[in-house]
Design a protein around this motif. Structure first.
Motif, mmCIF file in Angstrom:
data_model
loop_
_atom_site.group_PDB
_atom_site.id
_atom_site.type_symbol
_atom_site.label_atom_id
_atom_site.label_comp_id
_atom_site.label_asym_id
_atom_site.label_seq_id
_atom_site.Cartn_x
_atom_site.Cartn_y
_atom_site.Cartn_z
ATOM 1 N N THR A 79 -6.086 4.920 -6.210
ATOM 2 C CA THR A 79 -5.182 5.432 -5.191
ATOM 3 C C THR A 79 -5.454 4.632 -3.923
ATOM 4 O O THR A 79 -6.516 4.043 -3.767
ATOM 5 C CB THR A 79 -5.389 6.931 -4.906
ATOM 6 N N GLN A 81 -4.061 4.040 0.465
ATOM 7 C CA GLN A 81 -3.192 4.363 1.580
ATOM 8 C C GLN A 81 -3.411 3.315 2.653
ATOM 9 O O GLN A 81 -4.542 2.914 2.929
ATOM 10 C CB GLN A 81 -3.528 5.747 2.128
ATOM 11 N N GLN A 82 -2.340 2.855 3.234
ATOM 12 C CA GLN A 82 -2.422 1.863 4.288
ATOM 13 C C GLN A 82 -2.099 2.536 5.610
ATOM 14 O O GLN A 82 -1.131 3.291 5.722
ATOM 15 C CB GLN A 82 -1.438 0.735 4.028
ATOM 16 N N LEU A 83 -2.935 2.271 6.608
ATOM 17 C CA LEU A 83 -2.766 2.866 7.922
ATOM 18 C C LEU A 83 -2.731 1.781 8.988
ATOM 19 O O LEU A 83 -3.313 0.718 8.816
ATOM 20 C CB LEU A 83 -3.951 3.796 8.246
#
Length: 93
Positions: A79, A81-83
C-alpha cells in the motif's frame, strides 16, 4: 509491505542497508518500522527532494538488486500514499 512469514527481519535489514545510496539519490528522510501486532508487516516512510528523484532512484543498479533480493520474501501486498509535505521536525525546508 507484507513479508512472507519469517522474513520480516531479513527485509528490514535489506531496506536499512541502502541508506547511503538513498541519501545520495535525493532522499531526505527514510524510516523503516515494524509492529508487534502485525509481525509480517514492514512500514517504510520516505521524504524525497522530488518525485523525479524517487523515480530516478528506482533505476539505480543497487536499488534494482535490492528489489530483486526482497521480492521472493514479500507477499506482493503493498500500500502507499503520496503526500505534499508542508514541513515538520526532521524535514528540510
Amino acid at each position: 509491505m507484507r513479508t512472507k512469514p519469517g522474513h520480516r527481519d531479513d527485509v528490514v535489514a535489506l531496506l536499512l542497508d541502502g541508506e547511503d545510496g538513498l541519501r545520495a539519490a535525493g532522499c531526505d528522510l527514510y524510516v523503516v518500522g515494524t509492529s508487534a501486532d502485525e509481525p509480517d508487516l514492514v512500514w517504510v516512510y520516505e521524504v524525497w527532494l522530488s518525485e523525479e528523484h524517487h523515480t530516478a532512484s528506482l533505476e539505480l543498479p543497487e536499488t534494482k538488486a535490492a528489489i530483486a533480493t526482497a521480492m521472493p520474501m514479500l507477499t506482493g501486498e503493498f500500500t502507499g500514499q503520496q503526500l505534499d509535505i508542508a514541513g515538520g521536525l526532521g524535514v528540510p525546508r
